[in-house]
Design a protein around this motif. Structure first.
Motif, PDB file in Angstrom:
ATOM      1  N   GLU A 119     -13.936  24.340  49.962  1.00 11.46           N
ATOM      2  CA  GLU A 119     -13.772  24.306  51.420  1.00 11.46           C
ATOM      3  C   GLU A 119     -12.887  25.454  51.888  1.00 11.46           C
ATOM      4  O   GLU A 119     -13.165  26.101  52.909  1.00 11.46           O
ATOM      5  CB  GLU A 119     -13.167  22.963  51.834  1.00 11.46           C
ATOM      6  CG  GLU A 119     -13.061  22.786  53.343  1.00 11.46           C
ATOM      7  CD  GLU A 119     -12.499  21.435  53.722  1.00 11.46           C
ATOM      8  OE1 GLU A 119     -12.251  21.218  54.925  1.00 11.46           O
ATOM      9  OE2 GLU A 119     -12.308  20.593  52.820  1.00 11.46           O
ATOM     10  N   GLU A 172     -12.445  28.305  50.325  1.00 14.56           N
ATOM     11  CA  GLU A 172     -13.196  29.555  50.167  1.00 14.56           C
ATOM     12  C   GLU A 172     -14.186  29.740  51.314  1.00 14.56           C
ATOM     13  O   GLU A 172     -14.329  30.847  51.851  1.00 14.56           O
ATOM     14  CB  GLU A 172     -13.934  29.540  48.827  1.00 14.56           C
ATOM     15  CG  GLU A 172     -13.019  29.685  47.618  1.00 14.56           C
ATOM     16  CD  GLU A 172     -13.786  29.644  46.310  1.00 14.56           C
ATOM     17  OE1 GLU A 172     -15.014  29.393  46.361  1.00 14.56           O
ATOM     18  OE2 GLU A 172     -13.172  29.869  45.245  1.00 14.56           O
ATOM     19  N   GLN A 173     -14.877  28.636  51.686  1.00 16.92           N
ATOM     20  CA  GLN A 173     -15.831  28.722  52.792  1.00 16.92           C
ATOM     21  C   GLN A 173     -15.123  29.044  54.108  1.00 16.92           C
ATOM     22  O   GLN A 173     -15.609  29.850  54.912  1.00 16.92           O
ATOM     23  CB  GLN A 173     -16.593  27.397  52.917  1.00 16.92           C
ATOM     24  CG  GLN A 173     -17.551  27.129  51.763  1.00 16.92           C
ATOM     25  CD  GLN A 173     -18.224  25.777  51.866  1.00 16.92           C
ATOM     26  OE1 GLN A 173     -17.951  25.010  52.789  1.00 16.92           O
ATOM     27  NE2 GLN A 173     -19.099  25.470  50.914  1.00 16.92           N
ATOM     28  N   GLU A 174     -13.952  28.410  54.315  1.00 17.59           N
ATOM     29  CA  GLU A 174     -13.197  28.664  55.538  1.00 17.59           C
ATOM     30  C   GLU A 174     -12.720  30.112  55.588  1.00 17.59           C
ATOM     31  O   GLU A 174     -12.788  30.773  56.635  1.00 17.59           O
ATOM     32  CB  GLU A 174     -12.004  27.712  55.612  1.00 17.59           C
ATOM     33  CG  GLU A 174     -11.224  27.809  56.918  1.00 17.59           C
ATOM     34  CD  GLU A 174     -10.102  26.788  56.987  1.00 17.59           C
ATOM     35  OE1 GLU A 174      -9.324  26.854  57.959  1.00 17.59           O
ATOM     36  OE2 GLU A 174     -10.014  25.940  56.078  1.00 17.59           O
ATOM     37  N   ALA A 202     -14.105  32.647  54.016  1.00 19.55           N
ATOM     38  CA  ALA A 202     -15.280  33.502  54.218  1.00 19.55           C
ATOM     39  C   ALA A 202     -15.715  33.485  55.679  1.00 19.55           C
ATOM     40  O   ALA A 202     -16.098  34.519  56.246  1.00 19.55           O
ATOM     41  CB  ALA A 202     -16.423  33.030  53.318  1.00 19.55           C
ATOM     42  N   SER A 203     -15.644  32.286  56.295  1.00 22.13           N
ATOM     43  CA  SER A 203     -16.020  32.171  57.709  1.00 22.13           C
ATOM     44  C   SER A 203     -15.069  32.976  58.595  1.00 22.13           C
ATOM     45  O   SER A 203     -15.503  33.696  59.502  1.00 22.13           O
ATOM     46  CB  SER A 203     -16.005  30.696  58.117  1.00 22.13           C
ATOM     47  OG  SER A 203     -16.305  30.557  59.488  1.00 22.13           O
ATOM     48  N   LYS A 204     -13.767  32.858  58.307  1.00 21.91           N
ATOM     49  CA  LYS A 204     -12.781  33.613  59.083  1.00 21.91           C
ATOM     50  C   LYS A 204     -12.982  35.112  58.918  1.00 21.91           C
ATOM     51  O   LYS A 204     -12.876  35.881  59.880  1.00 21.91           O
ATOM     52  CB  LYS A 204     -11.373  33.224  58.640  1.00 21.91           C
ATOM     53  CG  LYS A 204     -10.941  31.834  59.094  1.00 21.91           C
ATOM     54  CD  LYS A 204      -9.523  31.534  58.648  1.00 21.91           C
ATOM     55  CE  LYS A 204      -9.075  30.155  59.143  1.00 21.91           C
ATOM     56  NZ  LYS A 204      -7.699  29.835  58.699  1.00 21.91           N
ATOM     57  N   GLU A 205     -13.277  35.510  57.671  1.00 18.83           N
ATOM     58  CA  GLU A 205     -13.501  36.933  57.406  1.00 18.83           C
ATOM     59  C   GLU A 205     -14.723  37.442  58.164  1.00 18.83           C
ATOM     60  O   GLU A 205     -14.708  38.537  58.746  1.00 18.83           O
ATOM     61  CB  GLU A 205     -13.682  37.155  55.904  1.00 18.83           C
ATOM     62  CG  GLU A 205     -13.832  38.619  55.522  1.00 18.83           C
ATOM     63  CD  GLU A 205     -14.007  38.810  54.030  1.00 18.83           C
ATOM     64  OE1 GLU A 205     -14.164  39.964  53.597  1.00 18.83           O
ATOM     65  OE2 GLU A 205     -13.994  37.797  53.295  1.00 18.83           O
ATOM     66  N   ALA A 206     -15.805  36.617  58.178  1.00 19.65           N
ATOM     67  CA  ALA A 206     -17.026  37.010  58.882  1.00 19.65           C
ATOM     68  C   ALA A 206     -16.774  37.122  60.386  1.00 19.65           C
ATOM     69  O   ALA A 206     -17.242  38.063  61.044  1.00 19.65           O
ATOM     70  CB  ALA A 206     -18.132  35.994  58.606  1.00 19.65           C
ATOM     71  N   ILE A 207     -16.007  36.145  60.917  1.00 16.93           N
ATOM     72  CA  ILE A 207     -15.691  36.179  62.354  1.00 16.93           C
ATOM     73  C   ILE A 207     -14.849  37.403  62.688  1.00 16.93           C
ATOM     74  O   ILE A 207     -15.075  38.084  63.700  1.00 16.93           O
ATOM     75  CB  ILE A 207     -14.955  34.884  62.762  1.00 16.93           C
ATOM     76  CG1 ILE A 207     -15.908  33.688  62.653  1.00 16.93           C
ATOM     77  CG2 ILE A 207     -14.399  34.995  64.171  1.00 16.93           C
ATOM     78  CD1 ILE A 207     -15.239  32.346  62.854  1.00 16.93           C
ATOM     79  N   LYS A 249     -14.742  40.231  61.035  1.00 12.92           N
ATOM     80  CA  LYS A 249     -15.577  41.433  60.954  1.00 12.92           C
ATOM     81  C   LYS A 249     -16.463  41.563  62.193  1.00 12.92           C
ATOM     82  O   LYS A 249     -16.659  42.669  62.718  1.00 12.92           O
ATOM     83  CB  LYS A 249     -16.438  41.384  59.695  1.00 12.92           C
ATOM     84  CG  LYS A 249     -15.664  41.632  58.409  1.00 12.92           C
ATOM     85  CD  LYS A 249     -16.594  41.615  57.209  1.00 12.92           C
ATOM     86  CE  LYS A 249     -15.824  41.919  55.930  1.00 12.92           C
ATOM     87  NZ  LYS A 249     -16.717  41.903  54.745  1.00 12.92           N
TER      88      LYS A 249
END
Length: 403
Positions: A254, A256-258, A260-265, A267
């Motif tokens: 969870e 890691e997913q969070e 990754a989501s924050k990183e995508a947002i 970017k």
């Protein structure tokens, strides 16, 4: 197998026997009963029949004991009837066990020969013999077992539980088999595996030494409940540990997913900001270019470049500012005169920008763009092709091919 040896020893002990029958009982017959006990179980009907058969075979070799003539004749008649069938019955058993061998067949032939001797009322040649070695503790002469201890052993019943302690080994064992005929007891552990096999006499000596002690029903229940409860506790601890590991793994995934989501947002926001900044810079360049073109000293230059831009053909090469504001080579890919739109792409086909004639002229006036190649006019090329075709129409094949 001790129980098989004890059974045969019990029937042979104190009896008169000849060398052939001694060899048969201690050899092929002993091996066959062991095989039967392993496949069917010593307490099976088949094993019970072999016990009776052993008793009968030994009886046929014993001298007559009846003194009166009538009883003696009855014993002889019974002996004759039994002798007639014994070899065949033994052979059938050996064949059923797939244990018929040359040695067993030779022994049976000797037994048949000796039975003929018995029927002929001739004397048999008896011989002293030793019993089958069982590996058990031998009690010397004069050694006797207390009647009280033997009575205690005789009172034991299958299903009873005991504690057994010997040579630093401690276990709970259960009496599962009690064979009165051969005075033998068999014990298993909690898993049903054989752990102890003793004669009545041997077990009797264990009681005063406290090697074996009977357990009450309450003690057995307490032990069983403790084992069951301990098993539940161990299972609970195992499940709890496994659940904790799953929870840690789930939390990690969870997180890691969070992340990754924050990183995508982040970017995406950065890309949006960058694009917005580039758009602002582009608008600023266009504004500066418009102001530069509006200056009085650039009026003639604007008129000249307007004609040049209008004359640009598809395929023309220019240098125009890219998304980052740096001058980049680009080609006029699309020109739509009806709406006054020109689309430029890079050498790799990526769109650089789209301009109207007015905006492109303003960029060129302000020095934000350079025309490298105006492109080939399509109408001129088409006219050249048509003219060439007309000229070639009146030429011969030889003129065209040069032959």
């Amino acid at each position: 197998m001790i129980m098989t040896a004890r059974m045969i020893n019990k029937e042979m002990n104190g009896k008169k026997l000849t060398p052939p029958i001694i060899e048969f009982l201690k050899g092929p017959w002993y091996d066959s009963i062991q095989l039967l006990a392993l496949t069917k179980g010593f307490n099976s009907e088949e094993c019970f029949q072999t016990v009776k058969m052993t008793e009968t075979i030994v009886w046929t070799y014993q001298p007559f004991e009846s003194e009166d003539e009538e009883s003696l004749q009855k014993e002889k008649q019974r002996l004759y009837r039994i002798i007639e069938h014994i070899p065949d019955e033994v052979r059938e058993l050996l064949v059923a066990l797939e244990h018929k061998t040359e040695s067993s067949e030779a022994a049976l032939e000797d037994i048949e020969s000796e039975h003929v001797t018995v029927i002929s009322e001739q004397e048999l040649k008896y011989e002293d013999f030793s019993l089958i070695e069982t590996g058990e503790q031998a009690f010397g002469q004069g050694t006797s077992v207390s009647r009280i201890l033997l009575k205690k052993v005789n009172s034991l019943q299958p299903g009873q539980w005991f504690t057994f302690e010997e040579d630093k080994v401690s276990a709970r064992i259960k009496l599962v088999l009690k064979i009165e005929d051969i005075q033998q007891l068999l014990f298993t552990n909690c898993n049903g595996m054989k752990v102890l096999e003793k004669s009545f006499d041997e077990l009797a000596y264990y009681f005063p030494a406290s090697v074996i002690k009977p357990l009450t029903h309450e003690e057995v229940f307490t032990s069983t409940f403790t084992s069951y409860y301990q098993g539940l506790v161990e299972k609970f601890e195992k499940d709890r540990k496994q659940a904790a590991e799953y929870r840690v793994e789930a939390d990690r995934e969870e997180a890691e997913q969070e992340a990754a989501s924050k990183e995508a947002i982040a970017k995406a926001k950065a890309a949006a900001l960058e694009k917005e900044q580039q758009e602002l810079e582009r608008e600023e360049r266009l504004t500066n270019a418009r102001e530069e073109a509006a200056k009085e000293e650039n009026i003639e230059k604007v008129e000249e470049l307007t004609g040049t831009v209008k004359a640009l053909n598809v395929g023309a090469w220019l240098k125009l500012p890219g998304a980052d504001g740096v001058m980049e080579e680009c080609k006029l890919a699309v020109k739509i005169a009806a709406v006054d739109k020109m689309i430029f792409v890079s050498r790799s086909g990526v769109k650089i920008g789209e301009y109207s004639t007015k905006k492109l002229v303003q960029l060129l006036v302000a020095g934000e763009g350079v025309i490298d190649d105006g492109g080939v006019e399509f109408e001129g090329i088409l006219a050249q092709v048509v003219t060439k075709l007309r000229q070639d129409r009146n030429k011969s094949y030889g003129d065209l091919t040069g032959s």
